[in-house]
Design an enzyme around this catalytic site. Sequence first.
Site, short mmCIF file in Angstrom:
data_model
loop_
_atom_site.label_atom_id
_atom_site.label_comp_id
_atom_site.label_asym_id
_atom_site.label_seq_id
_atom_site.Cartn_x
_atom_site.Cartn_y
_atom_site.Cartn_z
N THR A 635 0.83 -1.20 0.00
CA THR A 635 0.00 0.00 0.00
C THR A 635 0.87 1.26 0.00
O THR A 635 0.51 2.27 -0.60
CB THR A 635 -0.96 0.00 1.20
OG1 THR A 635 -0.21 -0.17 2.40
CG2 THR A 635 -1.98 -1.11 1.09
N LYS A 702 6.70 7.53 9.62
CA LYS A 702 6.49 8.90 9.15
C LYS A 702 5.32 8.90 8.17
O LYS A 702 4.99 7.86 7.61
CB LYS A 702 7.75 9.42 8.44
CG LYS A 702 8.98 9.50 9.32
CD LYS A 702 10.19 9.96 8.52
CE LYS A 702 11.41 10.14 9.41
NZ LYS A 702 12.60 10.55 8.61
N GLY A 705 1.80 9.67 2.65
CA GLY A 705 0.76 9.84 1.63
C GLY A 705 0.89 11.12 0.83
O GLY A 705 0.34 11.23 -0.26
N GLU A 706 1.58 12.09 1.38
CA GLU A 706 1.72 13.36 0.68
C GLU A 706 3.18 13.66 0.38
O GLU A 706 3.56 14.81 0.18
CB GLU A 706 1.10 14.48 1.52
CG GLU A 706 -0.39 14.28 1.75
CD GLU A 706 -0.94 15.22 2.80
OE1 GLU A 706 -1.32 16.34 2.43
OE2 GLU A 706 -0.99 14.84 3.99
#
Lengths: 739, 208, 338
Positions: A635, A702, A705-706
Amino acid sequence: MQPVPPVPPPMENMGKPDPRYEARSKVTGRARYAADEPVSNPAWAFLVTSAIAKGKVRRFLADEAKGIPGVLAIITHENAPKREKVAFFGDGGYVSTSLVPLQGPDIHHAGQIIGVVLADSYETAREAAHRLRVEYEVAEPVAGFRSPGAQTVELAAVKKSHKDVGVGDIDKGLADAAVTVDAEYFTPTQHHNPIELFSTTAVWNGDELTIYEPSQFVYSLKNCVARQLALPPEKVHVINPYVGGAFGSKGAPTQRTALVAALARQFNRPVKLVVARDQGFFITTYRAETRHRVRLGATPDGKLTAYGHEGWELTSMVDNYDVAGTENTAEMYASPNVWTKVNLVKADRNTPGFMRSPPEVPYMYALECAMDELAVALNMDPVELRRINDTMKSPINGAAYTSRSLMKCYDEAAAQFGWSRRDPRPGSMRDGEWLVGWGCATATYPTNMMPSAARVRLGGDGSARVQVAAHDVGTGAYTVIGQATAEFLGIPADKVVVELGDSRLPPGPVAGGSMTTASACSAVKVACDRIRERLGGSVPADPKALAGMFEKLKVGSLEEYAEWAPPGGEKGLAALHEGRMGGGSAERGGGTPKPAMFAFGAEFVEVRIHSRTKEIRVPRITGAFAGGRILNPRTARSQYLGGMIWGIGSALHEATEIDEKRARYVNANIAEYLIPVNADVPLVEIIMVPEVDTQVNPIGVKGIGELSNVGTAAAIANAVYHATGKRIRDLPIRPESLV
Amino acid sequence: MGGDTKATGVSRRGFLASSASTAAVPLAAGVLGAGAASAQAPGRAPDPRAPVDMVLKVNGTDYRLPLDIRTTLLDALREHAGLTGAKKGCDQGQCGACTVHLDGQPVLSCLTLAVMAQGKAVTSIEGLEGRDGTLHPVQQAFIDNDAFQCGYCTPGQIMSAAACVEQGRAGDEAAIREFMSGNLCRCAAYPNIVAAVKQAAVVKTGRA
Amino acid sequence: MRPFTYEQAPDARAAVQMAAVPSDAHVRSPVQFIGGGTTLLDLMKLDVMRPATLVDITPLEKAEAGRIQQTPQGVRIGALVRMSDAAEHPLLVQQFPMVAQSLALAASQQLRTMARLGGNVLQRTRCPYFREIAYGQCNKREPGSGCAALDGHNRLHAILGVSEACIASYPGDWAQALVALDTNVEVMGPRGPRVIPFAELHKPPADTPHIETTLVPGELITAFNVPASAAARRSLYLKVRDRESYAFALASAAVGLDLDGERVRDVRIGLGGVATVPWRARKAEEALRGQVLDEAAAEKAAEAEFAAARTHGHNDFKVPVGRQTLVRALMAAKAMEV
């Protein structure tokens, strides 16, 4: 290191690459998104939005619309109830804009909600909304930076908590420099455009309200609507187990929800609103356009002597939304002299908001392009320039990085990409009619956290259930929270049931700031640790032994509810229950300097530009990323993959075009607001650099996703320069930039 | 002009469908050739707002639904037949999330009138899975290759992917990418989608 | 979307009869034929088009209108053929490459599967001021109301064939091939069948942008006759767009060449993305006929065609990009193996 395939092998400091927890429901169509929720005999709402950007509604000519059989009501400011005003989330409140619709005739932006039609069917509601005629008193709007009348204010003057960061003396740093860069950059308006439309379904059961709505923060939506409708929060439930993409657009509650809920109460009937794609551009938030002036100075051997960065961000007349990305860019490279300033420019537009890496995308774009310009001016390889200025402590306050693997990322990605074969001369790598360019840039994202609660229950059969009102917006939250629960309890992952996206569950973090995993899993860990303690330290693998222990404890199951807050963020636990952001490490300023916590990456792209017609294509892109412990490389890889492709769109396609005269978005659809399609993305390579960070949080993760969509646009702009010798500083880069 | 007795007939009076389950219903065939002006039954005013009884054959099952003539196939599936697998992402034929098969062809259900889908076989995502719960090879390949994130565009992606494989267009990656370009994925799982289509094509043809 | 009555037509004659209720040539005619519906339903949802009657012509596909047939002169393509079927038809792929390619490069596979060729050539502009009723000024939608695109955002707008009343661009691809190859259009109307040259089907906006074609109200396109030629065989369609797929043309060129060695015996050029109607580039053709085709000649021809271009700011770039699209297409057609 090799690029990671879609099904990654086991890797160092990484969890198992399990398939997604909810995969089967998503591929069979059974996953229930908000608008899929079946409700009995709903009335349909359709919004009426303003054609003009500034002025007044003089009057509505509603006879024609009212006369349509099946129309139940047409609500406008003339007959709408007065609504409790709730503060803008940026001012410590909730809502994405403080502008409450239907409270008066004034128009503050194009597409403002000026009416709601309620009807027995969707078809009738839409028809009536179109046939409601509106007479306006039109005033001249301020559309953007270039409009006459646009007012600029210093962010520090309007926002108490903001302080422009800096250190040393920028003028001296520039004077001392052998080589300088002084350039301006521009990033356009962009809209998130998740494929799931914005929708709200409201159902009353007595005095209890249930809301089905796509949300990145169900506790916030619940508490916001409760305040807007003057209800006790415990009477409001928000249910949204699956979110069809969000990217920030479903974070702060919009004003539509309370409108729909009030109609459902008034008409004693479930009400369903599915906002048309074009209307979504105006009634929710967006990434506002930004301008930047970046000044860099360096010694002949490339050491930075000065970094100056002034940003201008567009916001609405009614709210001061800012991203202030200098707070992060100032931490990137070792420079003794740093000066920053952030300004807001007010316009007659809807209020902007979070969009995937809100500060980093525009500000890192400007910095990373300027770094490339500096490398060219120094006649130095741009990777080497980053290496020379790499730092293990914050240039601003001296705080040490908990971990920083930037150069490892550069070296791994460069090797995979074949960077050493690059001829640095612009225009030198032509392939027939196509100009070829290679470029690179840094990706970064701060490690944010906020408080979270979680409930974990272990059954006597060795199965477990974990509950937290966190959200899986496609990030893999179901999967990693399930895996983490299994790991912390010491049971197989397929024994864990995961429940998310429901405000009846223990409060969890907003699905924003890339902090779900770090925050929610930290709370899950506390709960799991307590369960294991009650079992004497571990959950026995032998079912009989486990059953025996439960018998001894005289329980059918063990349940623990836990709350966790990042160090120093304990007072945020109350805010968490109220669905407010706060108490997290995302909050800055004041107190002792917290450690510098960032994930890093390096991205390399190849662009091809047709020498005649100037189409720009990205045949391949390589990124290497280090984000602490990776709970699920499958993922995680998808997040990196999607982020880099997002970055390609951000560089070459995405721009919400604004009619400067009418202050209205003209491409408010996804045929003309272009995002990459499958054919645009031939090859994406992802390298996952192992990184151990024992300081960031109890689980060492950490936010990622961005991360990977930061830097892509700069890498592409730098590659375009390499291909053409033209430095394009305004995004998006399109054929007209190059003719 | 008698019209085609197998065709679906419609008149202003309402809608009369011919399908296996409604074969006994008299057709409005006579009306078809008569021209619009005389299409109304004598003495009855045309009411375009009156619900029309439609029969949609979806995943092998007949759904009899009284629908507003304006109802799209997508809304008929989602709001009336209870089949919410096909998704509304734009309602303007721009995103592909509503892709279903009509007589085996991938179409956008948001730009298809339900009334025009009668007499045709509609296959939605709900119809791909075997009755025993076995996933279609494309569905399995999407799981294996993590070919989705938020999952919202996924039903449409899978319906296009199934057509891509079925039509033998999964021969090379460029062809797959072009065929799949009508399905937007904002999470941008595109390379994984291509990998999934390739895997499913191998399953189908037995060739790598 | 307004309510409508819906009727299915078994054949062209019946369709025309059904459409013979009060009608006019305006874009917003109250009677509309529906095939794939991909443009029509979209515009109905936006309340731009408000037909009271829809006549479903898809049953016509069972007859000739659904077929592609070789004729002594070339090929006859039925109006109910799907874009996707024509794009891959061996006769078109081999003998009329620009025809097949212009279809293959259009829209998405789902839209190509749905859309029928007759409707395709009547595809409406993507001008946002036309498509969004929030804008009060659109001469195409509301004759006499003005044109917001002139001082609005006009990146995708036309630069050829524009008027003070309208600069909306024609968005399709296939029509460029048809106009280039001297196609004839078979039409069925209230007064029977007739044939019109494709080049006369679309009307430039002039001062009546709301009348887009020369079709008489109630007329239905039934087929296209494309004559075979050497230029049709050595032909291609080049589409320049922001994305690699599924995007409207910034500029496109359908180019067919009949070469005598290096010399141009005959040339056919249709331009897209840059004009208000499918654009036959006669000036460029004239400049090339009889000339040796090299880059200089191609550049000169492109310059001749775009000399009449009128831009409005955001679309200034379409002059150089349009010119270079034509040059690139000409050189590529010359290099073709036929």
